[in-house]
Write a protein that holds these residues in place. Structure first.
Motif, PDB file in Angstrom:
ATOM      1  N   UNK A 166       0.818  -1.211   0.000  1.00  0.00           N
ATOM      2  CA  UNK A 166       0.000   0.000   0.000  1.00  0.00           C
ATOM      3  C   UNK A 166       0.856   1.266   0.000  1.00  0.00           C
ATOM      4  N   UNK A 167       1.894   1.256   0.827  1.00  0.00           N
ATOM      5  CA  UNK A 167       2.720   2.446   1.010  1.00  0.00           C
ATOM      6  C   UNK A 167       3.395   2.867  -0.294  1.00  0.00           C
ATOM      7  N   UNK A 168       3.784   1.900  -1.122  1.00  0.00           N
ATOM      8  CA  UNK A 168       4.509   2.207  -2.354  1.00  0.00           C
ATOM      9  C   UNK A 168       3.749   3.181  -3.240  1.00  0.00           C
ATOM     10  N   UNK A 169       2.424   3.103  -3.230  1.00  0.00           N
ATOM     11  CA  UNK A 169       1.609   3.957  -4.094  1.00  0.00           C
ATOM     12  C   UNK A 169       0.818   5.017  -3.341  1.00  0.00           C
ATOM     13  N   UNK A 170       0.621   4.846  -2.046  1.00  0.00           N
ATOM     14  CA  UNK A 170      -0.345   5.693  -1.352  1.00  0.00           C
ATOM     15  C   UNK A 170       0.203   6.507  -0.188  1.00  0.00           C
ATOM     16  N   UNK A 171       1.493   6.463   0.111  1.00  0.00           N
ATOM     17  CA  UNK A 171       2.024   7.261   1.229  1.00  0.00           C
ATOM     18  C   UNK A 171       3.266   8.014   0.770  1.00  0.00           C
ATOM     19  N   UNK A 172       3.253   9.324   1.011  1.00  0.00           N
ATOM     20  CA  UNK A 172       4.412  10.178   0.787  1.00  0.00           C
ATOM     21  C   UNK A 172       4.360  11.313   1.804  1.00  0.00           C
ATOM     22  N   UNK A 173       5.505  11.699   2.296  1.00  0.00           N
ATOM     23  CA  UNK A 173       5.650  12.882   3.158  1.00  0.00           C
ATOM     24  C   UNK A 173       4.668  12.890   4.328  1.00  0.00           C
ATOM     25  N   UNK A 174       4.397  11.725   4.884  1.00  0.00           N
ATOM     26  CA  UNK A 174       3.543  11.650   6.057  1.00  0.00           C
ATOM     27  C   UNK A 174       2.067  11.810   5.794  1.00  0.00           C
ATOM     28  N   UNK A 175       1.636  11.689   4.534  1.00  0.00           N
ATOM     29  CA  UNK A 175       0.213  11.776   4.209  1.00  0.00           C
ATOM     30  C   UNK A 175      -0.168  10.586   3.334  1.00  0.00           C
ATOM     31  N   UNK A 176      -1.460  10.270   3.328  1.00  0.00           N
ATOM     32  CA  UNK A 176      -1.997   9.215   2.485  1.00  0.00           C
ATOM     33  C   UNK A 176      -2.542   9.847   1.209  1.00  0.00           C
ATOM     34  N   UNK A 177      -2.174   9.307   0.058  1.00  0.00           N
ATOM     35  CA  UNK A 177      -2.624   9.826  -1.229  1.00  0.00           C
ATOM     36  C   UNK A 177      -3.801   9.003  -1.733  1.00  0.00           C
ATOM     37  N   UNK A 178      -4.846   9.694  -2.178  1.00  0.00           N
ATOM     38  CA  UNK A 178      -6.033   9.035  -2.702  1.00  0.00           C
ATOM     39  C   UNK A 178      -6.655   9.854  -3.809  1.00  0.00           C
ATOM     40  N   UNK A 179      -7.883   9.476  -4.203  1.00  0.00           N
ATOM     41  CA  UNK A 179      -8.583  10.179  -5.280  1.00  0.00           C
ATOM     42  C   UNK A 179      -9.615  11.165  -4.754  1.00  0.00           C
ATOM     43  N   UNK A 180      -9.929  11.093  -3.487  1.00  0.00           N
ATOM     44  CA  UNK A 180     -10.966  11.959  -2.920  1.00  0.00           C
ATOM     45  C   UNK A 180     -10.520  12.484  -1.560  1.00  0.00           C
ATOM     46  N   UNK A 181     -10.889  13.723  -1.291  1.00  0.00           N
ATOM     47  CA  UNK A 181     -10.622  14.269   0.025  1.00  0.00           C
ATOM     48  C   UNK A 181     -11.527  13.611   1.055  1.00  0.00           C
ATOM     49  N   UNK A 182     -11.106  13.607   2.295  1.00  0.00           N
ATOM     50  CA  UNK A 182     -11.912  13.019   3.365  1.00  0.00           C
ATOM     51  C   UNK A 182     -11.744  13.827   4.642  1.00  0.00           C
ATOM     52  N   UNK A 183     -12.860  14.117   5.260  1.00  0.00           N
ATOM     53  CA  UNK A 183     -12.826  14.817   6.551  1.00  0.00           C
ATOM     54  C   UNK A 183     -13.020  13.856   7.708  1.00  0.00           C
ATOM     55  N   UNK A 184     -13.330  12.587   7.391  1.00  0.00           N
ATOM     56  CA  UNK A 184     -13.598  11.619   8.448  1.00  0.00           C
ATOM     57  C   UNK A 184     -12.490  10.589   8.616  1.00  0.00           C
ATOM     58  N   UNK A 185     -11.517  10.571   7.700  1.00  0.00           N
ATOM     59  CA  UNK A 185     -10.437   9.592   7.803  1.00  0.00           C
ATOM     60  C   UNK A 185      -9.582   9.863   9.032  1.00  0.00           C
ATOM     61  N   UNK A 186      -9.078   8.819   9.679  1.00  0.00           N
ATOM     62  CA  UNK A 186      -8.236   9.019  10.874  1.00  0.00           C
ATOM     63  C   UNK A 186      -6.821   9.457  10.540  1.00  0.00           C
TER      64      UNK A 186
END
Length: 398
Positions: A166-186
């Motif tokens: 998961x990290x290889x594609x979805x984590x950089x600089x201490x943030x999770x990368x995705x396609x949509x913003x989220x206000x409820x994600x932990x």
């Protein structure tokens, strides 16, 4: 500057020369490859990506492996095990995928040994610096099979076991990368449009050895030259199709599949031509076949030149046993036995192309008359996988 391998990187489509070596990575000096042809007006559009107030970090900035060690706030660790708590559907799909097996698969380990355990391979199959117990610091006389190493104090064997996780594609600089913003994600989420682009896949699915006549891996280049690219059909459209599933523990919606599927039955078609459905014993029976690449947006097969598939045509009797000599045709690329691995021959199928094949067989006159089938299948050679049956034509042996 030490010369190593050439790889296409992003965000601009490029050929890149692996140049000056960094501890734990290979610096890339880029050279222009040429752009993708513009899609027609009715091209398939990529899914909309929400705008983000925070600029998304570049996923692969030219160095492989990459250093990702900062754990996003709200996550316990960088392992896929942590993501499994909420994103279990994506985790379960990924765990059955070739990405999860990228480091452990027997086919990869065999290919790796054939190229002298080169770091040009390990940097993609283990794309994070902390997945390596040792990191290359240089190469003796520029030979990719003769690296010098230094111990890596940040090595994490748990991450190493996960291959392309998961990290290889979805984590950089201490943030999770995705396609949509989220206000409820932990955890913090930043929208990355790069995740929707085929050039993102090119980071690992394109590689050229120094002085080679053709790329060692040319999956992205094959796609870029195909009708699929011209029509705007991305890698993600076929290998990460949308599915309805639990996106998180509290949210069910459409999301991209993380199985990274590659179904042989969807990739190729086989068309048969025969003079009759009755086979006379003792008389040569001709069969014409056309195998077409009707569903693969790149060559079939693609990827490692050590990967080969065999098309097999057989006459199978009522008791499930062959009644004649079978016909076999290899779909493969033959390369030299040593670097730079120049191409000797190539019988693979480019996207949208076909190959005509002829088969003649004879059924012994002592064989009893019976119902039979002409079966055509495709199977990876030496991979221990079951064949994929593409055609079964009922016939009668008279």
């Amino acid at each position: 500057m030490l010369e190593t391998a050439v790889r296409i990187m992003k965000p601009v489509v490029r050929n890149v020369l692996l140049g000056s070596l960094l501890l734990g990575g290979i610096a890339l000096a880029a050279g222009r490859r040429g752009g993708t042809p513009p899609p027609p007006e009715d091209a398939i559009e990529a899914p909309e990506v929400e705008a983000s107030a925070v600029p998304a970090p570049v996923l692969f900035d030219g160095n492989l492996p990459i250093a990702v060690e900062e754990i996003p706030a709200g996550l316990a660790n960088l392992s896929a095990q942590s993501c499994n708590a909420c994103h279990w559907q994506s985790h379960d799909d990924w765990s059955d995928s070739s990405h999860a097996q990228a480091w452990r698969s027997e086919r990869y380990q065999e290919a790796l040994h054939r190229v002298g355990d080169s770091t040009a391979c390990t940097t993609c199959h283990l794309p994070l610096t902390n997945q390596h117990d040792r990191l290359a610091t240089s190469y003796i006389e520029g030979d990719l099979t003769r690296p010098t190493f230094a111990d890596n104090p940040s090595w994490d064997p748990s991450l190493m076991s996960e291959g392309v996780g998961c990290v290889a594609c979805h984590v950089r600089d201490g943030v999770v990368l995705g396609l949509h913003e989220s206000t409820s994600a932990p955890h913090p989420v930043v929208v990355s449009e790069e995740l929707t682009q085929s050039t993102f896949c090119a980071s690992c699915h394109q590689l050229t050895w120094p002085d080679a006549d053709k790329p060692f891996y040319d999956t992205y280049g094959e796609w870029e030259a195909s009708p699929y690219a011209a029509a705007g059909i991305r890698c993600q459209d076929c290998h990460m199709p949308p599915v309805a599933a639990p996106v998180t523990a509290t949210h069910f919606a459409g999301q991209a599949s993380h199985r990274f599927s590659a179904d042989l039955a969807r990739a190729v078609s086989v068309l048969m031509s025969m003079e009759a459905a009755q086979i006379q014993r003792g008389i040569v029976f001709p069969v014409s076949m056309r195998i077409q690449n009707t569903g693969s947006g790149h060559h079939f097969p693609t990827g490692s030149p050590f990967k080969r598939y065999q098309l097999l045509a057989e006459l199978i009797g009522a008791e499930g046993l062959p009644l004649s000599e079978p016909f076999a045709f290899d779909l493969a690329r033959e390369i030299e036995a040593a670097p730079p691995w120049n191409t000797l021959s190539d019988t693979r199928l480019p996207a949208g192309e076909e190959r005509a094949l002829s088969w003649e067989f004879l059924v012994d006159q002592r064989t009893s008359a019976q119902d039979a089938i002409i079966r055509v299948s495709v199977q990876p050679v030496g991979a221990g996988e079951a064949p994929t049956v593409l055609q079964e034509i009922p016939v009668q042996v008279l």
